[in-house]
Design an enzyme around this catalytic site. Structure first.
Site, mmCIF file in Angstrom:
data_model
loop_
_atom_site.group_PDB
_atom_site.id
_atom_site.type_symbol
_atom_site.label_atom_id
_atom_site.label_comp_id
_atom_site.label_asym_id
_atom_site.label_seq_id
_atom_site.Cartn_x
_atom_site.Cartn_y
_atom_site.Cartn_z
ATOM 1 N N SER A 1 -1.277 -3.406 3.466
ATOM 2 C CA SER A 1 -1.242 -3.554 4.975
ATOM 3 C C SER A 1 -2.094 -4.463 5.546
ATOM 4 C CB SER A 1 -1.362 -1.992 5.559
ATOM 5 O OG SER A 1 -1.464 -2.048 7.092
ATOM 6 N N GLY A 2 -2.000 -5.313 6.348
ATOM 7 C CA GLY A 2 -2.705 -6.195 6.634
ATOM 8 C C GLY A 2 -3.071 -7.543 5.879
ATOM 9 N N GLY B 1 -0.833 -9.728 5.239
ATOM 10 C CA GLY B 1 -0.034 -10.772 5.954
ATOM 11 C C GLY B 1 1.320 -11.257 5.824
ATOM 12 N N SER C 1 5.669 -1.596 -0.160
ATOM 13 C CA SER C 1 6.353 -1.446 -1.515
ATOM 14 C C SER C 1 5.398 -1.463 -2.498
ATOM 15 C CB SER C 1 7.469 -2.449 -1.564
ATOM 16 O OG SER C 1 6.931 -3.826 -1.398
HETATM 17 S S1 ADX Z 1 6.133 1.478 2.287
HETATM 18 O O1 ADX Z 1 4.829 2.115 1.394
HETATM 19 O O2 ADX Z 1 6.869 2.415 2.333
HETATM 20 O O3 ADX Z 1 6.212 0.056 1.718
HETATM 21 P P1 ADX Z 1 5.894 0.252 4.784
HETATM 22 O O4 ADX Z 1 5.755 -1.056 4.704
HETATM 23 O O5 ADX Z 1 7.358 0.753 5.044
HETATM 24 O O6 ADX Z 1 5.252 1.036 3.483
HETATM 25 O O7 ADX Z 1 5.119 0.717 6.058
HETATM 26 C C1 ADX Z 1 3.420 0.511 6.041
HETATM 27 C C2 ADX Z 1 3.079 0.475 7.581
HETATM 28 O O8 ADX Z 1 3.094 1.898 7.867
HETATM 29 C C3 ADX Z 1 1.663 -0.088 7.552
HETATM 30 O O9 ADX Z 1 1.567 -1.270 7.656
HETATM 31 C C4 ADX Z 1 0.821 0.816 8.469
HETATM 32 O O10 ADX Z 1 0.998 0.411 9.765
HETATM 33 C C5 ADX Z 1 1.722 2.252 8.630
HETATM 34 N N1 ADX Z 1 1.250 3.487 7.720
HETATM 35 C C6 ADX Z 1 0.715 4.312 8.421
HETATM 36 N N2 ADX Z 1 0.553 5.642 7.445
HETATM 37 C C7 ADX Z 1 0.118 4.632 6.415
HETATM 38 C C8 ADX Z 1 -0.194 5.088 4.917
HETATM 39 N N3 ADX Z 1 -0.729 6.357 4.747
HETATM 40 N N4 ADX Z 1 -0.307 4.061 3.870
HETATM 41 C C9 ADX Z 1 0.359 2.649 4.338
HETATM 42 N N5 ADX Z 1 0.558 2.196 5.694
HETATM 43 C C10 ADX Z 1 0.626 3.364 6.619
#
Ligand code: ADX
Length: 183
Positions: free
Chosen positions: A24-25, A27, A96
């Site tokens: 997350s973050g 980019g 992912s």
């Molecule tokens: S994924 O793991 O299922 O691929 P996805 O990309 O859809 O995640 O969502 C990630 C977004 O959810 C992050 O950018 C953030 O804004 C939010 N988020 C909230 N809780 C979490 C967490 N525990 N871990 C990661 N992202 C989180």
């Protein structure tokens, strides 16, 4: 007639899935937003599947356990495949974090004759935590969010991505250009 048919349809039937994975973050969304107009200008049909947006619709109600994340990725992959089989260039941005889930989606795509590009959008944890665009790292590091990717939940970096973009070392336009060149 066959040649004519091939020239008209053969090459254009299949689209491409450009799958951006990373913390997350890192980019991912920013790159996708900058990339999209370039692809549209090339005459491609483009659709975006962004984790944050998908989680408000298709994956509404899912959390961040491994099971829920895998379900989220399977859903995104399913839609991406449907679109790409019909010639669309699909831009996916989702953390992912699990290698197996990514591999499954991208292998299905390849079996469908869809081109795939796995892009590792990489920045060190210190950098993304410092950027902290959504203020989530502060909370995660304080223990207020459990299972936060990179802090208290795993991120399995791609071992052999098609592209590895270090967003702390190069400007946005360089990342966009690198993807365009790979296409
Ligand atoms: S994924 O793991 O299922 O691929 P996805 O990309 O859809 O995640 O969502 C990630 C977004 O959810 C992050 O950018 C953030 O804004 C939010 N988020 C909230 N809780 C979490 C967490 N525990 N871990 C990661 N992202 C989180």
């Amino acid at each position: 007639l066959l040649l004519w048919y091939f020239l008209l349809f053969g090459e254009n039937m299949n689209g491409t899935i450009i799958w951006l994975t990373g913390l997350s973050g890192a980019g991912k969304t920013t790159i996708v937003q900058a990339l999209e107009p370039h692809l549209t200008a090339l005459g491609r049909a483009v659709e975006v599947l962004d984790g944050d947006a998908v989680r408000e619709t298709l994956s509404k109600g899912l959390g961040f356990s491994k099971e829920d994340r895998d379900t989220n990725i399977k859903r995104i992959g399913f839609v991406a495949n449907l679109l790409a089989k019909n010639g669309v260039t699909v831009l996916v941005s989702a953390i992912s974090p699990y290698r197996d889930a990514r591999r499954e989606v991208l292998e299905t795509a390849k079996q469908n004759g869809v081109k795939t590009l796995e892009v590792f959008v990489d920045a060190p944890l210190e950098v993304v935590a410092e950027r902290d665009v959504k203020g989530l790292y502060k909370k995660a590091l304080a223990g207020e969010i459990k299972h936060f990717t990179g802090v208290s939940d795993p991120y399995e970096a791609p071992l052999a991505p098609d592209l590895h973009l270090c967003t702390d070392q190069q400007p946005l336009q360089a990342s966009v250009q690198a993807i365009l060149e790979r296409l």
